[in-house]
Design a protein around this motif. Sequence first.
Motif, PDB file in Angstrom:
ATOM      1  N   ARG A  18       1.495 -17.982  14.078  1.00 25.24           N
ATOM      2  CA  ARG A  18       0.861 -19.299  13.940  1.00 25.24           C
ATOM      3  C   ARG A  18       0.841 -19.730  12.476  1.00 25.24           C
ATOM      4  NH1 ARG A  18       1.010 -21.960  18.057  1.00 25.24           N
ATOM      5  NH2 ARG A  18      -0.878 -23.116  17.567  1.00 25.24           N
ATOM      6  N   LYS A  19       1.957 -19.528  11.803  1.00 27.93           N
ATOM      7  CA  LYS A  19       2.017 -19.704  10.346  1.00 27.93           C
ATOM      8  C   LYS A  19       1.548 -21.072   9.876  1.00 27.93           C
ATOM      9  CE  LYS A  19       6.130 -19.795   8.428  1.00 27.93           C
ATOM     10  NZ  LYS A  19       7.392 -19.309   7.822  1.00 27.93           N
ATOM     11  N   ASN A  20       1.935 -22.121  10.565  1.00 24.77           N
ATOM     12  CA  ASN A  20       1.641 -23.465  10.052  1.00 24.77           C
ATOM     13  C   ASN A  20       0.156 -23.828  10.081  1.00 24.77           C
ATOM     14  OD1 ASN A  20       4.249 -24.336   9.228  1.00 24.77           O
ATOM     15  ND2 ASN A  20       4.821 -24.503  11.385  1.00 24.77           N
ATOM     16  N   VAL A  21      -0.632 -23.041  10.828  1.00 17.07           N
ATOM     17  CA  VAL A  21      -2.085 -23.236  10.799  1.00 17.07           C
ATOM     18  C   VAL A  21      -2.782 -21.987  10.256  1.00 17.07           C
ATOM     19  CG1 VAL A  21      -2.279 -25.045  12.533  1.00 17.07           C
ATOM     20  CG2 VAL A  21      -2.162 -22.649  13.265  1.00 17.07           C
ATOM     21  N   ALA A  22      -2.022 -21.103   9.618  1.00 19.19           N
ATOM     22  CA  ALA A  22      -2.629 -19.923   8.987  1.00 19.19           C
ATOM     23  C   ALA A  22      -3.550 -20.386   7.861  1.00 19.19           C
ATOM     24  CB  ALA A  22      -1.542 -19.004   8.435  1.00 19.19           C
ATOM     25  N   PRO A  23      -4.688 -19.715   7.652  1.00 18.30           N
ATOM     26  CA  PRO A  23      -5.622 -20.156   6.616  1.00 18.30           C
ATOM     27  C   PRO A  23      -5.093 -19.909   5.203  1.00 18.30           C
ATOM     28  CG  PRO A  23      -6.385 -18.116   7.637  1.00 18.30           C
ATOM     29  CD  PRO A  23      -5.203 -18.567   8.427  1.00 18.30           C
ATOM     30  N   ARG A  27      -8.241 -23.661   4.440  1.00 19.69           N
ATOM     31  CA  ARG A  27      -7.691 -24.765   5.232  1.00 19.69           C
ATOM     32  C   ARG A  27      -6.394 -24.290   5.895  1.00 19.69           C
ATOM     33  NH1 ARG A  27      -6.332 -29.499   1.688  1.00 19.69           N
ATOM     34  NH2 ARG A  27      -6.954 -30.794   3.450  1.00 19.69           N
ATOM     35  N   PRO A  28      -5.947 -24.971   6.958  1.00 20.34           N
ATOM     36  CA  PRO A  28      -4.657 -24.581   7.544  1.00 20.34           C
ATOM     37  C   PRO A  28      -3.516 -24.863   6.572  1.00 20.34           C
ATOM     38  CG  PRO A  28      -5.504 -26.588   8.568  1.00 20.34           C
ATOM     39  CD  PRO A  28      -6.600 -26.066   7.698  1.00 20.34           C
ATOM     40  N   LEU A  29      -2.516 -24.007   6.589  1.00 19.59           N
ATOM     41  CA  LEU A  29      -1.370 -24.148   5.688  1.00 19.59           C
ATOM     42  C   LEU A  29      -0.819 -25.569   5.701  1.00 19.59           C
ATOM     43  CD1 LEU A  29       0.731 -22.732   3.838  1.00 19.59           C
ATOM     44  CD2 LEU A  29       2.038 -22.219   5.903  1.00 19.59           C
ATOM     45  N   GLU A  54      -2.180 -27.455  19.210  1.00 19.52           N
ATOM     46  CA  GLU A  54      -3.144 -27.098  18.151  1.00 19.52           C
ATOM     47  C   GLU A  54      -2.734 -27.700  16.818  1.00 19.52           C
ATOM     48  OE1 GLU A  54      -5.050 -23.221  15.821  1.00 19.52           O
ATOM     49  OE2 GLU A  54      -3.497 -22.931  17.343  1.00 19.52           O
ATOM     50  N   ILE A  55      -1.451 -27.623  16.519  1.00 23.80           N
ATOM     51  CA  ILE A  55      -0.951 -28.191  15.271  1.00 23.80           C
ATOM     52  C   ILE A  55      -1.087 -29.702  15.291  1.00 23.80           C
ATOM     53  CG2 ILE A  55       1.126 -28.538  13.871  1.00 23.80           C
ATOM     54  CD1 ILE A  55       1.971 -25.699  14.651  1.00 23.80           C
ATOM     55  N   ALA A  58      -4.653 -30.562  14.574  1.00 20.38           N
ATOM     56  CA  ALA A  58      -4.956 -30.343  13.161  1.00 20.38           C
ATOM     57  C   ALA A  58      -4.373 -31.464  12.310  1.00 20.38           C
ATOM     58  CB  ALA A  58      -4.408 -28.992  12.715  1.00 20.38           C
TER      59      ALA A  58
END
Length: 210
Positions: A18-23, A27-29, A54-55, A58
């Motif tokens: 889930r890299k693109n929303v990794a903290p 905040r998410p990436l 989810e992305i 966000a």
Amino acid sequence: MEVVALIPARGGSKAIPRKNVAPLGGRPLLAWSVDAARESRAVTRTVVSTDDEEIAAAARGLGAEVLDRPVALAADETPMRDVIEHALAELARPDVLVLLQPTSPLRRARHVDEAVELLRATGADSVVSVVEVPHRYRPVRLADDHAATRQEKPLVYARNGPAILALRADRLGADLYGGDCRAYVMEQRDSIDVDDPFDLELAELLLAAR
């Protein structure tokens, strides 16, 4: 001139789940690239292309538009050109498209503005961000059993992700870059490309140093 920032953020990833929303920095990436686009003076629309709910949620929460990407265009091997072509077809082909990879969180609004201005001023087909390759990684030719000194090594640049790819929508080349591609040089500390957990740790440290 309509300038669309396109942030491609699919749900799948390997090295970092889930890299693109990794903290990152609490905040998410994804947030850092949305910020760069929305704070840019040149960008008129900020669009996140994703196949993931989810992305998408966000991205909307961060103030970006969301473009639903077909699952067929969200595989590991999907060429970025196909993702861009899909976006251009859905967005009624803006004058300029600026691709901002979410994996380049240290790129800022001023970098985006400078790259777009370089595209405008030169009349080039595209502008791609690059970073100087550190001297210790530059290739050298050995002669008389000694390596070239640091001073003798020529400057070498590499794409830094790229963090920024600005292109004229009506001149999209087969390789994305077109016939006239100009380089926009960025500092190494702004050029982190998050690919694995170590990159994420390094980005966290550099953000904290700001």
